[in-house]
Design an enzyme around this catalytic site. Structure first.
Site, short mmCIF file in Angstrom:
data_model
loop_
_atom_site.label_atom_id
_atom_site.label_comp_id
_atom_site.label_asym_id
_atom_site.label_seq_id
_atom_site.Cartn_x
_atom_site.Cartn_y
_atom_site.Cartn_z
N SER A 209 0.83 -1.20 0.00
CA SER A 209 0.00 0.00 0.00
C SER A 209 0.87 1.25 0.00
O SER A 209 0.59 2.21 -0.72
CB SER A 209 -0.92 0.00 1.22
OG SER A 209 -1.64 1.22 1.31
N TRP B 57 2.40 1.59 -3.37
CA TRP B 57 1.37 2.00 -4.33
C TRP B 57 1.16 3.51 -4.28
O TRP B 57 0.96 4.16 -5.31
CB TRP B 57 0.06 1.29 -4.02
CG TRP B 57 -1.08 1.71 -4.91
CD1 TRP B 57 -1.42 1.17 -6.12
CD2 TRP B 57 -2.04 2.75 -4.67
NE1 TRP B 57 -2.53 1.81 -6.63
CE2 TRP B 57 -2.93 2.78 -5.77
CE3 TRP B 57 -2.24 3.65 -3.62
CZ2 TRP B 57 -3.98 3.68 -5.84
CZ3 TRP B 57 -3.28 4.56 -3.70
CH2 TRP B 57 -4.14 4.56 -4.80
N HIS B 58 1.23 4.08 -3.08
CA HIS B 58 0.99 5.51 -2.94
C HIS B 58 2.11 6.35 -3.54
O HIS B 58 1.87 7.51 -3.93
CB HIS B 58 0.80 5.87 -1.46
CG HIS B 58 -0.57 5.59 -0.94
ND1 HIS B 58 -0.95 4.37 -0.45
CD2 HIS B 58 -1.67 6.38 -0.86
CE1 HIS B 58 -2.22 4.41 -0.06
NE2 HIS B 58 -2.69 5.62 -0.30
N GLY B 59 3.30 5.84 -3.59
CA GLY B 59 4.38 6.63 -4.16
C GLY B 59 5.68 5.87 -4.25
O GLY B 59 5.96 4.99 -3.43
N PHE C 210 -1.06 9.50 -7.91
CA PHE C 210 -0.87 8.09 -7.58
C PHE C 210 -1.45 7.19 -8.66
O PHE C 210 -1.14 6.06 -8.74
CB PHE C 210 -1.50 7.76 -6.23
CG PHE C 210 -0.96 8.60 -5.09
CD1 PHE C 210 0.37 8.97 -5.06
CD2 PHE C 210 -1.79 9.01 -4.07
CE1 PHE C 210 0.86 9.73 -4.03
CE2 PHE C 210 -1.30 9.76 -3.03
CZ PHE C 210 0.03 10.13 -3.02
#
Length: 414
Positions: A251, A254-256, A414
């Protein structure tokens, strides 16, 4: 060809499709991050790739993966109409920053008449304006103060740094919840129904509950397509904790594409494990008396405050451009440093708005006997004169008070 062979082919097609989607995401979003990491490890120079990141690639990649897995699991039949499938993947209202809409929710709606209906327009436009207010009046105004403090945290008084951290917690919520409301409102105007994406997350009493209330479409995606396939909590305690940390690490990534995002995800995974240990082995042991209602309310308030404090601290890592900046902000909060003392008015205005909206949502939910708090807030009957005046007044104030600087949606990258 027997059923077992067909099943193997279906599984292979699903796996290959998911792999292609993941590889495309990795190329566009993480190539330079991987090159930078490898160059640091091996002390080699590298040339930054000039890759243009497609808007919303993370969201429609996850949408494609969910579709492939759901078809493989026979949750619904594969869509044979390419135009309908393309519309599902790239529907413009959710393209930039979600929510991640499942095929079982969207595809059946395409088969029905989705014409523009006046009653739906009246509701949808109000939801859209609520989202617009959150974005341009609250989130973007807060962003001005947050950017200044995070740019030079050592220059500000500790109280200003603390207020900036709280302001960022509010900014990212109003920014993303505002986009979700705008996407849901626009979709409703066009005749499509999307599920809500937030459920008053800052009223959560622990991190596990927070992730059930925050970005619900993403949290449920990770649960269904990563946590459960990894084994969930079905393969022993140790494996459960490993799965929680792995899911939150993914997670974070995934965000950055950055170390700070990975650390942010790891911290949430660790916090989830600690909460699970507390709930399983410590909480409630030795308590035989039933708590009074007043004590239970006090206990819930304390839990909400503590959880909001933890979430806000972790948002520092998420927001900071580097470990050094994050450390300076955290140090500025707890060292009681002297400096610029700025009690930003819009921060207090945003806090009041959040409290009032939360109270209204809770009261409305109890009034209608709902177990799920409705984050859209009451909508007015715009066919009547006074509600129409109220709506246009609110819309006018949104435009007048809005900040129209160059502020993109936070989740848009994102």
């Amino acid at each position: 060809m027997d059923n077992s062979q067909k099943q193997k082919i279906r599984k292979s097609v699903c796996a290959i499709g998911c792999l292609i989607a993941i590889l495309m995401l990795c190329y566009f979003k993480y190539s330079n991050f991987f090159l930078s990491s490898l160059s640091s490890i091996f002390q080699k120079s590298y040339t930054t790739l000039n890759i243009i990141l497609p808007v919303g690639i993370s969201f429609y990649t996850f949408t494609v993966i969910a579709y492939l897995c759901d078809v493989y699991r026979n949750k619904y039949a594969a869509e044979k109409n390419f135009i309908d499938f393309a519309l599902y993947i790239t529907f413009f209202t959710k393209l930039t920053a979600g929510p991640i809409v499942r095929g079982k929710e969207f595809l059946p709606q395409i088969k029905e008449y989705r014409g523009i209906r006046w009653n739906e327009v009246l509701v949808g436009i109000q939801i859209f304006v609520f989202g617009l207010f959150k974005k341009i009046v609250l989130a973007d105004r807060l962003g001005v103060f947050v950017n200044d403090v995070f740019y030079a945290p050592a220059a500000y008084h500790s109280l200003s740094v603390i207020l900036a951290v709280i302001s960022y917690s509010l900014q990212i919520y109003f920014d993303f919840a505002g986009y979700s409301d705008m996407a849901i409102g626009l979709s409703k105007i066009l005749g499509f129904e999307f599920s809500r994406n937030f459920n008053l997350p800052y009223l959560a009493k622990n991190v596990s509950e927070f992730w059930k209330r925050w970005h619900i479409s993403l949290s449920s995606w990770f649960q269904e397509y990563l946590y459960y396939p990894l084994g969930g909590n079905r393969k022993g305690t140790a494996r459960t904790y490993v799965n929680l940390i792995l899911v939150m690490l993914v997670s974070g990534l995934w965000h950055g594409a950055g170390i700070t995002f990975i650390l942010w995800g790891f911290c949430y995974g660790l916090a989830s494990c600690i909460h699970k240990i507390w709930r399983t082995y410590i909480s409630g042991k030795g308590e035989t008396k039933e708590k009074s209602r007043s004590w239970a309310m006090f206990s819930d308030v304390v839990k909400v405050i503590l959880n909001f404090s933890l979430v806000s601290l972790l948002w520092i890592i998420f927001r900071a451009n580097s470990f050094q900046t994050a450390w300076k902000v955290i140090k500025g909060m707890f060292s009681w440093q002297d400096g610029i003392l700025q009690m930003y008015t819009w921060s207090f205005f945003a806090i009041v708005c959040l409290i009032v909206a939360s109270v209204v949502a809770i009261v409305r939910a109890k009034k209608h006997g709902e177990n799920y708090v409705d984050g859209f807030y009451p909508v007015l009957n715009l066919k009547k004169f006074i509600p129409l005046v109220i709506f246009f007044t609110f819309t006018g104030l949104t435009i007048i008070l809005g900040y129209f600087g160059n502020n993109a949606f936070i989740y848009g990258k994102f």
